[in-house]
Enzyme design. Structure first.
Site, PDB file in Angstrom:
ATOM      1  N   LYS A  52       0.843  -1.205   0.000  1.00 13.92           N
ATOM      2  CA  LYS A  52       0.000   0.000   0.000  1.00 13.92           C
ATOM      3  C   LYS A  52       0.876   1.251   0.000  1.00 13.92           C
ATOM      4  O   LYS A  52       0.623   2.197  -0.742  1.00 13.92           O
ATOM      5  CB  LYS A  52      -0.942  -0.015   1.224  1.00 13.92           C
ATOM      6  CG  LYS A  52      -2.047  -1.068   1.093  1.00 13.92           C
ATOM      7  CD  LYS A  52      -2.862  -1.259   2.369  1.00 13.92           C
ATOM      8  CE  LYS A  52      -3.850  -2.418   2.185  1.00 13.92           C
ATOM      9  NZ  LYS A  52      -4.624  -2.763   3.368  1.00 13.92           N
ATOM     10  N   GLN A  96      -4.442  -1.556   9.736  1.00 14.57           N
ATOM     11  CA  GLN A  96      -4.427  -2.869   9.100  1.00 14.57           C
ATOM     12  C   GLN A  96      -5.012  -3.921  10.042  1.00 14.57           C
ATOM     13  O   GLN A  96      -4.642  -4.013  11.214  1.00 14.57           O
ATOM     14  CB  GLN A  96      -2.983  -3.239   8.695  1.00 14.57           C
ATOM     15  CG  GLN A  96      -2.845  -4.522   7.917  1.00 14.57           C
ATOM     16  CD  GLN A  96      -3.458  -4.470   6.512  1.00 14.57           C
ATOM     17  OE1 GLN A  96      -3.632  -3.411   5.928  1.00 14.57           O
ATOM     18  NE2 GLN A  96      -3.803  -5.626   5.971  1.00 14.57           N
ATOM     19  N   ASP A 119     -10.958   2.935   4.369  1.00 11.43           N
ATOM     20  CA  ASP A 119     -11.383   1.533   4.207  1.00 11.43           C
ATOM     21  C   ASP A 119     -12.899   1.419   4.060  1.00 11.43           C
ATOM     22  O   ASP A 119     -13.402   0.385   3.620  1.00 11.43           O
ATOM     23  CB  ASP A 119     -10.980   0.724   5.449  1.00 11.43           C
ATOM     24  CG  ASP A 119      -9.625   0.051   5.315  1.00 11.43           C
ATOM     25  OD1 ASP A 119      -9.317  -0.453   4.214  1.00 11.43           O
ATOM     26  OD2 ASP A 119      -8.889   0.006   6.306  1.00 11.43           O
TER      27      ASP A 119
HETATM   28  N1  GUN Z   1      -6.715  -6.693   6.215  1.00 11.22           N
HETATM   29  C1  GUN Z   1      -6.951  -7.411   5.082  1.00 11.22           C
HETATM   30  N2  GUN Z   1      -7.530  -6.611   4.148  1.00 11.22           N
HETATM   31  C2  GUN Z   1      -7.649  -5.383   4.707  1.00 11.22           C
HETATM   32  C3  GUN Z   1      -8.148  -4.145   4.219  1.00 11.22           C
HETATM   33  O1  GUN Z   1      -8.637  -4.001   3.097  1.00 11.22           O
HETATM   34  N3  GUN Z   1      -8.081  -3.104   5.104  1.00 11.22           N
HETATM   35  C4  GUN Z   1      -7.567  -3.220   6.346  1.00 11.22           C
HETATM   36  N4  GUN Z   1      -7.548  -2.146   7.147  1.00 11.22           N
HETATM   37  N5  GUN Z   1      -7.087  -4.370   6.828  1.00 11.22           N
HETATM   38  C5  GUN Z   1      -7.132  -5.442   6.006  1.00 11.22           C
END
Ligand code: GUN
Length: 296
Positions: A52, A96, A119
């Site tokens: 990311k 995350q 998100d």
């Molecule tokens: N863990 C796995 N996929 C995601 C996501 O799209 N966002 C976040 N914050 N954590 C994750």
């Protein structure tokens, strides 16, 4: 002929549009910033967050990295989220998941300012999405819709089935399909006659989290199949390989269009996160987002 939906190429195109929007914002002295919070040292989470951050850099979005130890208390994490909420240099906040045992993920997610919730997990955004209001749309569902529209620009009136009912994918993608005027069924692993329900659908969104559960014989001829699953299984050669929730080899013989795994939905998730960050930077300032990243 079955069309293969190229998520890699479509995601690259979206990232290019985000880069264009970010350059346009730079002309107005706005530099979108994403705060990432990676708690502990879960290897998969590390890889996701690293990707990311790398993609942010590629499109010109600033990253503000926080990586507290796994033993951080819930209170300390909530304090960090509060500081990021108040920080004018932070446009988006990504905590995350999963978080370590002992930290209530829902409480942390709910502490994020909904305007910075890139998100789209906050209940304010979930509620706004279901009420048809402007919302931060969760990234994977948004990516599914872009892939769907690449082969079916107007899904009005189509029968769509979503297999999976998670808050992160199943429920929001069902809301997006409904907003696109589809007739939507939300099914799951306990749905009776799931194979028949799938066969009736023009659009199958597979987000159940079980490797190759949806077989080719469950797909109606010509249907569009969007496979959200990413499951690691052991191949015939004893090596690990990634497969979706759909049995690709049999499904591709019947479907009209299908996403591969990998290279389908996966790349779209980060591209949509970047887009949400650019959108958040605009909304926070009461501005309309640049045309290049506007939600359709
Ligand atoms: N863990 C796995 N996929 C995601 C996501 O799209 N966002 C976040 N914050 N954590 C994750």
């Amino acid at each position: 002929m079955t069309r293969l939906i190229d998520g890699k190429a479509i995601a690259a195109d979206l990232r290019a549009r985000v880069a264009e929007a970010v350059a346009e914002l730079a002309d107005r002295d706005i530099s979108p910033g994403l705060a990432t919070v990676l708690v502990g040292d879960d290897p998969a989470s590390r890889v996701y967050v690293r990707n990311k951050i790398r993609m942010c850099a590629e499109v010109g979005i600033r990253s503000i990295e926080h990586a507290p130890d796994a033993d951080i208390s819930e209170g300390e994490l909530l304090d960090l989220v509060d500081r990021l909420n108040a920080d004018p240099d932070v446009d988006g906040i990504l905590v995350q998941l999963p978080l370590p045992a002992g930290v209530d993920s829902a409480r942390v997610t709910e502490a994020i300012d909904p305007v910075k919730d890139v998100d789209g997990f906050h209940t304010t955004n979930a509620g706004r999405l279901s009420a048809g209001l402007d919302a931060m749309v969760p990234c994977t569902p948004a990516g599914c819709m872009i892939l769907l529209r690449s082969v079916c620009p107007d899904p009005t009136g189509k029968r769509a089935i979503v297999v999976g009912r998670s808050n992160i994918v199943g429920k929001p993608v069902a809301q997006l399909l409904l907003a696109a005027h589809c007739t939507v069924t939300i099914a799951h692993s306990r749905t009776v006659d799931l194979d028949e329900r799938c066969r009736e659908a023009d659009i199958v969104i597979a987000a159940v989290g079980r490797a190759e559960m949806i077989k080719g014989g469950w797909i109606g001829p010509g249907a569009t199949v969007i496979d959200v699953g990413i499951n690691r299984i052991e191949g015939a050669d004893g090596k690990g390989r990634l497969v979706g929730d759909v049995e690709f080899e049999t499904a591709k013989e019947v479907a009209g269009a299908i996403t591969p795994v990998p290279g389908g939905v996966g790349p779209m998730t980060i591209a949509c996160l970047l887009r949400n960050t650019a959108i958040a930077a605009c909304r926070r300032r009461g501005m309309d987002p640049p045309e290049a990243v506007r939600l359709s």
